[in-house]
Write a protein that holds these residues in place. Sequence first.
Motif, PDB file in Angstrom:
ATOM      1  N   ALA A   1     -38.913  73.827 -39.823  1.00  0.00           N
ATOM      2  CA  ALA A   1     -37.580  74.269 -40.239  1.00  0.00           C
ATOM      3  C   ALA A   1     -37.393  75.726 -39.846  1.00  0.00           C
ATOM      4  O   ALA A   1     -38.182  76.575 -40.222  1.00  0.00           O
ATOM      5  CB  ALA A   1     -37.420  74.099 -41.740  1.00  0.00           C
ATOM      6  N   VAL A   2     -36.358  76.003 -39.073  1.00  0.00           N
ATOM      7  CA  VAL A   2     -36.030  77.382 -38.704  1.00  0.00           C
ATOM      8  C   VAL A   2     -35.382  78.058 -39.907  1.00  0.00           C
ATOM      9  O   VAL A   2     -35.729  79.171 -40.282  1.00  0.00           O
ATOM     10  CB  VAL A   2     -35.070  77.407 -37.496  1.00  0.00           C
ATOM     11  CG1 VAL A   2     -34.483  78.787 -37.283  1.00  0.00           C
ATOM     12  CG2 VAL A   2     -35.800  76.932 -36.247  1.00  0.00           C
ATOM     13  N   SER A   3     -34.436  77.356 -40.493  1.00  0.00           N
ATOM     14  CA  SER A   3     -33.802  77.807 -41.733  1.00  0.00           C
ATOM     15  C   SER A   3     -33.991  76.682 -42.737  1.00  0.00           C
ATOM     16  O   SER A   3     -34.465  75.611 -42.379  1.00  0.00           O
ATOM     17  CB  SER A   3     -32.319  78.038 -41.480  1.00  0.00           C
ATOM     18  OG  SER A   3     -31.738  76.845 -40.970  1.00  0.00           O
ATOM     19  N   ALA A   4     -33.639  76.912 -43.976  1.00  0.00           N
ATOM     20  CA  ALA A   4     -33.709  75.842 -44.960  1.00  0.00           C
ATOM     21  C   ALA A   4     -32.889  74.662 -44.429  1.00  0.00           C
ATOM     22  O   ALA A   4     -31.795  74.846 -43.912  1.00  0.00           O
ATOM     23  CB  ALA A   4     -33.158  76.321 -46.289  1.00  0.00           C
TER      24      ALA A   4
ATOM     25  N   VAL B   1     -35.630  68.024 -48.344  1.00  0.00           N
ATOM     26  CA  VAL B   1     -35.210  69.410 -48.148  1.00  0.00           C
ATOM     27  C   VAL B   1     -36.437  70.190 -47.698  1.00  0.00           C
ATOM     28  O   VAL B   1     -37.523  70.023 -48.252  1.00  0.00           O
ATOM     29  CB  VAL B   1     -34.654  70.007 -49.455  1.00  0.00           C
ATOM     30  CG1 VAL B   1     -34.443  71.504 -49.315  1.00  0.00           C
ATOM     31  CG2 VAL B   1     -33.361  69.316 -49.838  1.00  0.00           C
ATOM     32  N   CYS B   2     -36.276  71.012 -46.682  1.00  0.00           N
ATOM     33  CA  CYS B   2     -37.376  71.859 -46.211  1.00  0.00           C
ATOM     34  C   CYS B   2     -36.953  73.301 -46.341  1.00  0.00           C
ATOM     35  O   CYS B   2     -35.835  73.648 -45.973  1.00  0.00           O
ATOM     36  CB  CYS B   2     -37.663  71.597 -44.741  1.00  0.00           C
ATOM     37  SG  CYS B   2     -38.034  69.903 -44.364  1.00  0.00           S
ATOM     38  N   GLU B   3     -37.855  74.127 -46.813  1.00  0.00           N
ATOM     39  CA  GLU B   3     -37.482  75.545 -46.831  1.00  0.00           C
ATOM     40  C   GLU B   3     -37.843  76.192 -45.504  1.00  0.00           C
ATOM     41  O   GLU B   3     -38.531  75.597 -44.671  1.00  0.00           O
ATOM     42  CB  GLU B   3     -38.087  76.275 -48.025  1.00  0.00           C
ATOM     43  CG  GLU B   3     -39.591  76.265 -48.086  1.00  0.00           C
ATOM     44  CD  GLU B   3     -40.077  76.938 -49.369  1.00  0.00           C
ATOM     45  OE1 GLU B   3     -40.999  77.766 -49.236  1.00  0.00           O
ATOM     46  OE2 GLU B   3     -39.540  76.653 -50.458  1.00  0.00           O
ATOM     47  N   ARG B   4     -37.341  77.390 -45.321  1.00  0.00           N
ATOM     48  CA  ARG B   4     -37.525  78.124 -44.069  1.00  0.00           C
ATOM     49  C   ARG B   4     -38.990  78.137 -43.651  1.00  0.00           C
ATOM     50  O   ARG B   4     -39.865  78.413 -44.487  1.00  0.00           O
ATOM     51  CB  ARG B   4     -37.038  79.557 -44.272  1.00  0.00           C
ATOM     52  CG  ARG B   4     -36.664  80.286 -43.029  1.00  0.00           C
ATOM     53  CD  ARG B   4     -35.820  81.501 -43.378  1.00  0.00           C
ATOM     54  NE  ARG B   4     -36.644  82.597 -43.830  1.00  0.00           N
ATOM     55  CZ  ARG B   4     -37.134  83.537 -43.016  1.00  0.00           C
ATOM     56  NH1 ARG B   4     -36.868  83.489 -41.732  1.00  0.00           N
ATOM     57  NH2 ARG B   4     -37.871  84.509 -43.477  1.00  0.00           N
ATOM     58  N   ASN B   5     -39.229  77.804 -42.403  1.00  0.00           N
ATOM     59  CA  ASN B   5     -40.574  77.802 -41.804  1.00  0.00           C
ATOM     60  C   ASN B   5     -41.491  76.675 -42.261  1.00  0.00           C
ATOM     61  O   ASN B   5     -42.648  76.632 -41.849  1.00  0.00           O
ATOM     62  CB  ASN B   5     -41.279  79.142 -42.004  1.00  0.00           C
ATOM     63  CG  ASN B   5     -40.671  80.223 -41.134  1.00  0.00           C
ATOM     64  OD1 ASN B   5     -40.169  79.940 -40.053  1.00  0.00           O
ATOM     65  ND2 ASN B   5     -40.685  81.447 -41.606  1.00  0.00           N
TER      66      ASN B   5
ATOM     67  N   VAL C   1     -30.773  65.603 -38.848  1.00  0.00           N
ATOM     68  CA  VAL C   1     -30.495  66.893 -39.483  1.00  0.00           C
ATOM     69  C   VAL C   1     -29.140  66.818 -40.182  1.00  0.00           C
ATOM     70  O   VAL C   1     -28.122  66.552 -39.540  1.00  0.00           O
ATOM     71  CB  VAL C   1     -30.472  68.042 -38.455  1.00  0.00           C
ATOM     72  CG1 VAL C   1     -30.217  69.372 -39.160  1.00  0.00           C
ATOM     73  CG2 VAL C   1     -31.757  68.083 -37.662  1.00  0.00           C
ATOM     74  N   VAL C   2     -29.146  67.022 -41.494  1.00  0.00           N
ATOM     75  CA  VAL C   2     -27.891  67.063 -42.250  1.00  0.00           C
ATOM     76  C   VAL C   2     -27.347  68.483 -42.218  1.00  0.00           C
ATOM     77  O   VAL C   2     -26.175  68.720 -41.928  1.00  0.00           O
ATOM     78  CB  VAL C   2     -28.105  66.594 -43.708  1.00  0.00           C
ATOM     79  CG1 VAL C   2     -26.839  66.780 -44.531  1.00  0.00           C
ATOM     80  CG2 VAL C   2     -28.558  65.143 -43.720  1.00  0.00           C
ATOM     81  N   SER C   3     -28.203  69.439 -42.515  1.00  0.00           N
ATOM     82  CA  SER C   3     -27.811  70.846 -42.390  1.00  0.00           C
ATOM     83  C   SER C   3     -29.054  71.673 -42.091  1.00  0.00           C
ATOM     84  O   SER C   3     -30.169  71.250 -42.373  1.00  0.00           O
ATOM     85  CB  SER C   3     -27.162  71.321 -43.683  1.00  0.00           C
ATOM     86  OG  SER C   3     -28.131  71.357 -44.716  1.00  0.00           O
ATOM     87  N   GLY C   4     -28.833  72.830 -41.520  1.00  0.00           N
ATOM     88  CA  GLY C   4     -29.949  73.697 -41.159  1.00  0.00           C
ATOM     89  C   GLY C   4     -30.331  73.528 -39.696  1.00  0.00           C
ATOM     90  O   GLY C   4     -29.657  72.832 -38.941  1.00  0.00           O
ATOM     91  N   THR C   5     -31.420  74.147 -39.313  1.00  0.00           N
ATOM     92  CA  THR C   5     -31.871  74.142 -37.921  1.00  0.00           C
ATOM     93  C   THR C   5     -33.363  73.856 -37.866  1.00  0.00           C
ATOM     94  O   THR C   5     -34.113  74.357 -38.698  1.00  0.00           O
ATOM     95  CB  THR C   5     -31.591  75.508 -37.273  1.00  0.00           C
ATOM     96  OG1 THR C   5     -30.208  75.813 -37.388  1.00  0.00           O
ATOM     97  CG2 THR C   5     -31.982  75.510 -35.809  1.00  0.00           C
TER      98      THR C   5
ATOM     99  N   PHE D   1     -29.727  70.889 -34.508  1.00  0.00           N
ATOM    100  CA  PHE D   1     -28.746  71.338 -35.486  1.00  0.00           C
ATOM    101  C   PHE D   1     -28.165  70.139 -36.233  1.00  0.00           C
ATOM    102  O   PHE D   1     -28.501  68.995 -35.924  1.00  0.00           O
ATOM    103  CB  PHE D   1     -27.627  72.106 -34.775  1.00  0.00           C
ATOM    104  CG  PHE D   1     -28.125  73.275 -33.969  1.00  0.00           C
ATOM    105  CD1 PHE D   1     -28.685  74.377 -34.608  1.00  0.00           C
ATOM    106  CD2 PHE D   1     -28.051  73.273 -32.586  1.00  0.00           C
ATOM    107  CE1 PHE D   1     -29.147  75.466 -33.867  1.00  0.00           C
ATOM    108  CE2 PHE D   1     -28.515  74.357 -31.840  1.00  0.00           C
ATOM    109  CZ  PHE D   1     -29.060  75.447 -32.483  1.00  0.00           C
ATOM    110  N   ALA D   2     -27.289  70.419 -37.181  1.00  0.00           N
ATOM    111  CA  ALA D   2     -26.698  69.356 -37.988  1.00  0.00           C
ATOM    112  C   ALA D   2     -26.142  68.241 -37.098  1.00  0.00           C
ATOM    113  O   ALA D   2     -25.425  68.504 -36.133  1.00  0.00           O
ATOM    114  CB  ALA D   2     -25.598  69.925 -38.873  1.00  0.00           C
TER     115      ALA D   2
END
Lengths: 231, 231
Positions: free
Chosen positions: B108-111, B46-50, B66-70, B89-90
């Motif tokens: 990571a653009v978003s989480a 899991v990556c947080e934003r940025n 990518v499972v979810s997020g951008t 993307f996902a």
Amino acid sequence: MRLAVLNAVHTLPARRSAPPTACTGPDLSHRQLLEDLFEDLGHAIVCERNAPIFDEEEAANSVYLVVSGTVRICKFMEDGRRQIGGFHFAGDIFGFEYGARHAFCAEAVSACRLLVVRRTALMDAAARDAELGSALWMLANRELHRMNEHMVLLGRASAADRVMAFLRSVGERLQSPSVVEIPMSRQDMADHLGLNIETVSRMITHLRGEGAIALEGTRRIRLKDAALMAA
Amino acid sequence: MRLAVLNAVHTLPARRSAPPTACTGPDLSHRQLLEDLFEDLGHAIVCERNAPIFDEEEAANSVYLVVSGTVRICKFMEDGRRQIGGFHFAGDIFGFEYGARHAFCAEAVSACRLLVVRRTALMDAAARDAELGSALWMLANRELHRMNEHMVLLGRASAADRVMAFLRSVGERLQSPSVVEIPMSRQDMADHLGLNIETVSRMITHLRGEGAIALEGTRRIRLKDAALMAA
DNA sequence: CGGACAGTTGAATCAAATCAACAAACGTGG
DNA sequence: CCACGTTTGTTGATTTGATTCAACTGTCCG
């Protein structure tokens, strides 16, 4: 608005000798593997200057290896403007596609000799031979890499930087980093660099004034050491 | 000049359910194959934003799904300017490389939730399974295709066209063509489109004035039918 | 020699960048 | 829940780099 070009593609007997100016990049063995495959499975064609090799929307049945000459990959817009996505030199492979049809067209910049194989034949061979699959894989990734670099250029670089970077890259790919024999016209360069022809010409004049390059003819340019360093 | 971002990548148990917003393109079976493989061989992070995912020059040991997020793929220039080569993307896979080291960095653009596999494991699996090799092949070619389209944009399109094309493309890839929930900032858009942030903002205002789009929040944009037609 | 391209140069224009302020949205803690 | 600071996004005035329009030069080839 597209230029009318002579469609003159003749078949030629296949030949065994390796292309003279090929082999950029570290994967020499992979490249040799691919060249051998094209010689076994493919047939040779010759294209004269500006001849179309395939058109946008055409069924993507074949994959091409450049034996000699230069090819441009381009896309035309409604208003007749053209974007050249890239050039292919001796040893390069082009024409594989994601979909069933070509998304871009290919044309001969200079007279070219190509080896052509059916896409299905190539895919079959790759399915049987893991080494070959991996060679194709490397090739696609190298292309991705090149495109990424070019996107940075188009997105962020000044006109002068674009022209300089282009000259350097052509020099490297043709294996003559200091005296570059440019096979394409100023218009081709402009359409590749996202500039117009006048700007390309001005930037070449400007780089010459700066002492970064010297012209030994309009299509023959010497890159000075300083310019090569700044890579 | 690069933003200081928190490096916060934690491991998470792998999950079996398919990503919700994935599956663009015709090769659903191939995509499923790859997702299964990532779930078998990979581990989740899991990556947080940025958060950085990998850096330029870092050894290219892993490939990511990518499972979810951008995720954004970017390159920094000496002067601190940034070019974003693309977004993932996902369902997208990124991180394979031609060389041993990454040529670009990923953030990571978003989480995000990602599945990671070792590059060697992926290559081994592809060498054994022709179907898988072909899936990876398709993927690389699709990426080439996308980049080619983007180069045309960067090379030839006006600021307004770039922004409009971007909104359309994000809408398609997120499977909501008419109401686009943009995951990235205006700065990210600017760095992807080769514009500056003020120009992006102005073009959005301009497109709204033209009636091509409507804002339902700064990051939520409705594309009008007319604009969608003009694709 | 003359006609057709290919390339260069100049002057005027324009689209996007820059510089500068302002407004809106977000998140954190009181 | 609201006040406050920070980040993100918008708008305006001005500058600038590249394009456009136009003329001219060099070069290749019949």
